[in-house]
Design a protein around this motif. Structure first.
Motif, PDB file in Angstrom:
ATOM      1  N   ALA A   1      -5.357  -2.100 -14.361  1.00 41.06           N
ATOM      2  CA  ALA A   1      -4.236  -1.746 -13.493  1.00 41.06           C
ATOM      3  C   ALA A   1      -4.754  -1.058 -12.240  1.00 41.06           C
ATOM      4  O   ALA A   1      -5.866  -0.534 -12.199  1.00 41.06           O
ATOM      5  CB  ALA A   1      -3.260  -0.822 -14.232  1.00 41.06           C
ATOM      6  N   THR A   2      -3.928  -1.053 -11.219  1.00 41.49           N
ATOM      7  CA  THR A   2      -4.290  -0.409  -9.959  1.00 41.49           C
ATOM      8  C   THR A   2      -3.944   1.081 -10.010  1.00 41.49           C
ATOM      9  O   THR A   2      -3.172   1.538 -10.852  1.00 41.49           O
ATOM     10  CB  THR A   2      -3.516  -1.047  -8.796  1.00 41.49           C
ATOM     11  OG1 THR A   2      -2.109  -0.932  -9.043  1.00 41.49           O
ATOM     12  CG2 THR A   2      -3.873  -2.517  -8.638  1.00 41.49           C
ATOM     13  N   VAL A   3      -4.529   1.818  -9.086  1.00 43.06           N
ATOM     14  CA  VAL A   3      -4.140   3.218  -8.904  1.00 43.06           C
ATOM     15  C   VAL A   3      -2.661   3.239  -8.528  1.00 43.06           C
ATOM     16  O   VAL A   3      -2.224   2.478  -7.659  1.00 43.06           O
ATOM     17  CB  VAL A   3      -4.988   3.874  -7.797  1.00 43.06           C
ATOM     18  CG1 VAL A   3      -4.442   5.250  -7.437  1.00 43.06           C
ATOM     19  CG2 VAL A   3      -6.441   3.962  -8.238  1.00 43.06           C
ATOM     20  N   PRO A   4      -1.845   4.082  -9.152  1.00 43.84           N
ATOM     21  CA  PRO A   4      -0.402   4.064  -8.870  1.00 43.84           C
ATOM     22  C   PRO A   4      -0.075   4.568  -7.476  1.00 43.84           C
ATOM     23  O   PRO A   4      -0.829   5.321  -6.866  1.00 43.84           O
ATOM     24  CB  PRO A   4       0.177   4.997  -9.953  1.00 43.84           C
ATOM     25  CG  PRO A   4      -0.959   5.879 -10.339  1.00 43.84           C
ATOM     26  CD  PRO A   4      -2.192   5.042 -10.206  1.00 43.84           C
ATOM     27  N   GLY A   5       1.073   4.134  -6.978  1.00 46.66           N
ATOM     28  CA  GLY A   5       1.559   4.614  -5.692  1.00 46.66           C
ATOM     29  C   GLY A   5       1.035   3.798  -4.520  1.00 46.66           C
ATOM     30  O   GLY A   5       0.498   2.699  -4.679  1.00 46.66           O
ATOM     31  N   TYR A   6       1.209   4.334  -3.321  1.00 43.42           N
ATOM     32  CA  TYR A   6       0.751   3.681  -2.097  1.00 43.42           C
ATOM     33  C   TYR A   6      -0.737   3.983  -1.901  1.00 43.42           C
ATOM     34  O   TYR A   6      -1.154   5.150  -1.916  1.00 43.42           O
ATOM     35  CB  TYR A   6       1.540   4.190  -0.898  1.00 43.42           C
ATOM     36  CG  TYR A   6       3.002   3.831  -0.934  1.00 43.42           C
ATOM     37  CD1 TYR A   6       3.445   2.561  -0.579  1.00 43.42           C
ATOM     38  CD2 TYR A   6       3.955   4.764  -1.328  1.00 43.42           C
ATOM     39  CE1 TYR A   6       4.790   2.223  -0.613  1.00 43.42           C
ATOM     40  CE2 TYR A   6       5.310   4.446  -1.352  1.00 43.42           C
ATOM     41  CZ  TYR A   6       5.714   3.172  -1.004  1.00 43.42           C
ATOM     42  OH  TYR A   6       7.048   2.850  -1.034  1.00 43.42           O
ATOM     43  N   THR A   7      -1.523   2.944  -1.713  1.00 45.54           N
ATOM     44  CA  THR A   7      -2.978   3.115  -1.603  1.00 45.54           C
ATOM     45  C   THR A   7      -3.534   2.226  -0.499  1.00 45.54           C
ATOM     46  O   THR A   7      -2.873   1.299  -0.016  1.00 45.54           O
ATOM     47  CB  THR A   7      -3.678   2.750  -2.933  1.00 45.54           C
ATOM     48  OG1 THR A   7      -3.419   1.368  -3.232  1.00 45.54           O
ATOM     49  CG2 THR A   7      -3.190   3.614  -4.086  1.00 45.54           C
ATOM     50  N   TYR A   8      -4.784   2.526  -0.125  1.00 45.67           N
ATOM     51  CA  TYR A   8      -5.537   1.641   0.759  1.00 45.67           C
ATOM     52  C   TYR A   8      -7.016   1.823   0.444  1.00 45.67           C
ATOM     53  O   TYR A   8      -7.416   2.779  -0.246  1.00 45.67           O
ATOM     54  CB  TYR A   8      -5.248   1.922   2.242  1.00 45.67           C
ATOM     55  CG  TYR A   8      -5.707   3.270   2.739  1.00 45.67           C
ATOM     56  CD1 TYR A   8      -6.957   3.449   3.328  1.00 45.67           C
ATOM     57  CD2 TYR A   8      -4.882   4.387   2.620  1.00 45.67           C
ATOM     58  CE1 TYR A   8      -7.380   4.690   3.785  1.00 45.67           C
ATOM     59  CE2 TYR A   8      -5.290   5.635   3.080  1.00 45.67           C
ATOM     60  CZ  TYR A   8      -6.531   5.780   3.656  1.00 45.67           C
ATOM     61  OH  TYR A   8      -6.952   7.007   4.101  1.00 45.67           O
TER      62      TYR A   8
ATOM     63  N   VAL B   1      -1.958   7.575  -0.861  1.00 47.92           N
ATOM     64  CA  VAL B   1      -1.160   8.138   0.232  1.00 47.92           C
ATOM     65  C   VAL B   1       0.045   8.873  -0.338  1.00 47.92           C
ATOM     66  O   VAL B   1       0.634   8.448  -1.348  1.00 47.92           O
ATOM     67  CB  VAL B   1      -0.703   7.017   1.188  1.00 47.92           C
ATOM     68  CG1 VAL B   1       0.092   7.585   2.366  1.00 47.92           C
ATOM     69  CG2 VAL B   1      -1.908   6.242   1.699  1.00 47.92           C
ATOM     70  N   ASP B   2       0.427   9.973   0.314  1.00 51.12           N
ATOM     71  CA  ASP B   2       1.638  10.695  -0.060  1.00 51.12           C
ATOM     72  C   ASP B   2       2.827   9.726  -0.118  1.00 51.12           C
ATOM     73  O   ASP B   2       2.931   8.793   0.690  1.00 51.12           O
ATOM     74  CB  ASP B   2       1.891  11.781   0.987  1.00 51.12           C
ATOM     75  CG  ASP B   2       3.209  12.496   0.775  1.00 51.12           C
ATOM     76  OD1 ASP B   2       3.270  13.376  -0.097  1.00 51.12           O
ATOM     77  OD2 ASP B   2       4.187  12.139   1.486  1.00 51.12           O
ATOM     78  N   VAL B   3       3.735   9.950  -1.075  1.00 51.11           N
ATOM     79  CA  VAL B   3       4.828   9.000  -1.316  1.00 51.11           C
ATOM     80  C   VAL B   3       5.680   8.799  -0.065  1.00 51.11           C
ATOM     81  O   VAL B   3       5.987   7.657   0.322  1.00 51.11           O
ATOM     82  CB  VAL B   3       5.704   9.478  -2.499  1.00 51.11           C
ATOM     83  CG1 VAL B   3       6.920   8.570  -2.647  1.00 51.11           C
ATOM     84  CG2 VAL B   3       4.899   9.510  -3.776  1.00 51.11           C
ATOM     85  N   ALA B   4       6.076   9.889   0.589  1.00 55.87           N
ATOM     86  CA  ALA B   4       6.930   9.756   1.773  1.00 55.87           C
ATOM     87  C   ALA B   4       6.200   9.033   2.900  1.00 55.87           C
ATOM     88  O   ALA B   4       6.760   8.137   3.555  1.00 55.87           O
ATOM     89  CB  ALA B   4       7.394  11.140   2.232  1.00 55.87           C
ATOM     90  N   GLU B   5       4.945   9.394   3.127  1.00 54.84           N
ATOM     91  CA  GLU B   5       4.167   8.722   4.177  1.00 54.84           C
ATOM     92  C   GLU B   5       3.912   7.269   3.813  1.00 54.84           C
ATOM     93  O   GLU B   5       3.969   6.380   4.679  1.00 54.84           O
ATOM     94  CB  GLU B   5       2.842   9.468   4.388  1.00 54.84           C
ATOM     95  CG  GLU B   5       1.875   8.817   5.372  1.00 54.84           C
ATOM     96  CD  GLU B   5       2.357   8.825   6.810  1.00 54.84           C
ATOM     97  OE1 GLU B   5       1.611   8.337   7.682  1.00 54.84           O
ATOM     98  OE2 GLU B   5       3.482   9.317   7.082  1.00 54.84           O
ATOM     99  N   GLY B   6       3.631   7.005   2.535  1.00 52.10           N
ATOM    100  CA  GLY B   6       3.410   5.636   2.104  1.00 52.10           C
ATOM    101  C   GLY B   6       4.633   4.763   2.298  1.00 52.10           C
ATOM    102  O   GLY B   6       4.523   3.602   2.735  1.00 52.10           O
ATOM    103  N   ALA B   7       5.815   5.292   1.986  1.00 52.67           N
ATOM    104  CA  ALA B   7       7.048   4.533   2.180  1.00 52.67           C
ATOM    105  C   ALA B   7       7.271   4.232   3.666  1.00 52.67           C
ATOM    106  O   ALA B   7       7.712   3.138   4.038  1.00 52.67           O
ATOM    107  CB  ALA B   7       8.230   5.307   1.608  1.00 52.67           C
ATOM    108  N   ARG B   8       6.955   5.201   4.527  1.00 46.64           N
ATOM    109  CA  ARG B   8       7.097   4.969   5.968  1.00 46.64           C
ATOM    110  C   ARG B   8       6.159   3.870   6.442  1.00 46.64           C
ATOM    111  O   ARG B   8       6.557   2.965   7.189  1.00 46.64           O
ATOM    112  CB  ARG B   8       6.804   6.276   6.725  1.00 46.64           C
ATOM    113  CG  ARG B   8       6.994   6.155   8.242  1.00 46.64           C
ATOM    114  CD  ARG B   8       6.489   7.394   8.964  1.00 46.64           C
ATOM    115  NE  ARG B   8       5.029   7.486   8.954  1.00 46.64           N
ATOM    116  CZ  ARG B   8       4.250   6.812   9.795  1.00 46.64           C
ATOM    117  NH1 ARG B   8       4.770   5.973  10.685  1.00 46.64           N
ATOM    118  NH2 ARG B   8       2.939   6.957   9.741  1.00 46.64           N
ATOM    119  N   LEU B   9       4.903   3.928   5.987  1.00 45.41           N
ATOM    120  CA  LEU B   9       3.918   2.924   6.403  1.00 45.41           C
ATOM    121  C   LEU B   9       4.270   1.545   5.861  1.00 45.41           C
ATOM    122  O   LEU B   9       4.104   0.535   6.547  1.00 45.41           O
ATOM    123  CB  LEU B   9       2.526   3.340   5.928  1.00 45.41           C
ATOM    124  CG  LEU B   9       1.940   4.587   6.574  1.00 45.41           C
ATOM    125  CD1 LEU B   9       0.701   5.055   5.818  1.00 45.41           C
ATOM    126  CD2 LEU B   9       1.612   4.325   8.044  1.00 45.41           C
TER     127      LEU B   9
END
Length: 427
Positions: A25-32, A119-127
């Motif tokens: 599985a991948t690292v959870p959440g927004y990542t790069y 990435v932080d959840v709020a910042e990830g959602a924005r990106l």
């Protein structure tokens, strides 16, 4: 002293409550993906290469999903989408679930020397809501930054070498699409599976066949030990082909028995011998429960000469570090005198690469072994801090639960000696 220091690292990791490493599985959440000094062009080129490798992997159906078709045979076309995580699965030429693509792209990038930034959840959602070009512009300032704003969540740690790593399980669908992948167009990859020209695998020898092997025959011995949970686990060894006209056998499989199960916690032990064509052989993959972990991104390799007798190692499956131990002494008692005198430990080198397939892709390194010339991935991607072999720290472990037995050492005592004997493998 080395054992004590490693134990301290493992106990410290356990106290954090972190989960064990996971190839499924991948690292959870927004990542790069990030690598200090890299450019966006470097990032995109590495990602495209990993997408190409990933397209050849086949996921077993998730729990509760029944598939009436097996993996593709013959020409196949797979589309790897950029927004992995939004759909259920792709079903092209067989059960090809998009979650396996996400896990393997991340596995591949990590082996190539990239780390995963969360990435932080709020910042990830924005990106994630930005157009593709705007995402790429943001990534260009982050993928090679010496001090990126987002914390590192994963890097290469030779995870396949650790018995605590999750490998033989269906892959979970990512919760959020990767920001790195979201900058890439959907990629269609065509290939033929299985690879043409593979000869039938070499069969394990019986005791009398070992004794009768011609003097110029090349023999490879593998010792496997395990407990109930490792029943049926296989180590797949493959030979490097000399060319298109090479039709000699190129595979042998060492396996623990699977038709019978010992009592809970009981250990069983086997030594298996194979008469193989001379050449370069690789520990290519591990299999269990219908899942193959392919080490195509970096395989331990060793030479086998005509007339040679090579001990490929004692693999104690289920141990924290499952192998190999390369002392051939215990295997000599099962060989005729002339063969016993010629028995040598395999001279492993890390970093042989090949075409990817199976379920999960990754690399496996034998600590202390050198790298093949030109290999720059895995731990070779990071310069050693000083002379000597580089051995990564143990992966984070699950927190200990009440009633768990005490942790006494990272290197368990050797298994009760069992005189090795050859015989027909039970699968």
């Amino acid at each position: 002293m080395r054992i004590v220091s490693l134990l301290a690292v493992a106990l410290a990791a356990a106290s954090t409550g972190a989960l064990a490493a996971d190839l499924t599985a991948t690292v959870p959440g927004y990542t790069y993906f990030h690598r200090a000094g890299a450019t966006l062009a470097d990032h995109d080129a590495a990602l495209r290469g990993c997408i190409e490798r990933t397209a050849r992997t086949i996921s077993p159906p998730p729990p509760g999903v029944v598939s009436f078709r097996g993996p593709p045979k013959g020409p196949a076309t797979v589309k790897v989408v950029a927004d992995i995580g939004k759909g259920a699965f792709n079903d092209l030429d067989g059960m090809v679930f998009e979650n396996i693509h996400a896990a393997n792209i991340e596995n591949c990038m990590v082996v190539l020397g990239w780390d995963v930034r969360q990435v932080d959840v709020a910042e990830g959602a924005r990106l994630a809501a930005l157009p593709r070009a705007a995402k790429a512009e943001w990534l260009s300032s982050q993928v090679g930054a010496p001090r990126p704003a987002s914390p590192a969540a994963r890097a290469f740690a030779n995870d396949a070498h650790w018995g605590s790593t999750r490998m033989f399980a269906p892959s979970a669908r990512p919760v959020k699409p990767s920001l790195s992948l979201a900058t890439q167009p959907a990629t269609t990859v065509s290939f033929t599976w299985p690879p043409a020209g593979d000869a039938p695998p070499v069969k394990v020898l019986k005791t009398e066949q070992v004794a009768a092997a011609p003097a110029d025959a090349a023999l490879v011995l593998v010792r496997l030990s395990g407990k109930t949970l490792q029943a049926g686990q296989q180590l797949v060894f493959r030979r490097t082909h000399a060319g298109p006209a090479d039709t000699a056998p190129d595979t042998f499989v060492a396996a623990l028995p699977s038709r019978w199960l010992p009592a809970d916690g009981e250990t069983y032990d086997t030594v298996q011998a194979f008469a193989v064509p001379p050449g370069e052989w690789r520990l290519s993959a591990m299999r269990r429960d219908g899942i193959t972990v392919d080490f195509c991104l970096g395989q331990p390799t060793f030479p086998v000469a005509a007339g040679g007798t090579v001990f490929a190692g004692w693999y104690t499956l289920g141990d924290l570090q499952w192998g190999p131990r390369l002392d051939p002494s215990a295997a000599r008692s099962a060989l005729p005198a002339d063969r016993a005198g010629r028995l040598k430990a395999a001279a492993y080198a890390n970093g042989a690469t090949g075409e990817c397939g199976g379920t999960y892709i990754y690399a496996l390194e034998i600590p202390g072994a050198p790298f093949v010339e030109g290999y720059r991935d895995g731990t070779a991607a990071t310069p050693a801090p000083g002379p000597g072999a580089v051995e990564p720290s143990p992966p984070p472990a699950k927190p200990r639960a009440p009633g768990d037995p005490p942790v006494s050492t990272l290197e368990p005592e050797p298994l009760t000696p069992i005189k090795p004997s050859f015989g027909k493998r039970q699968d």
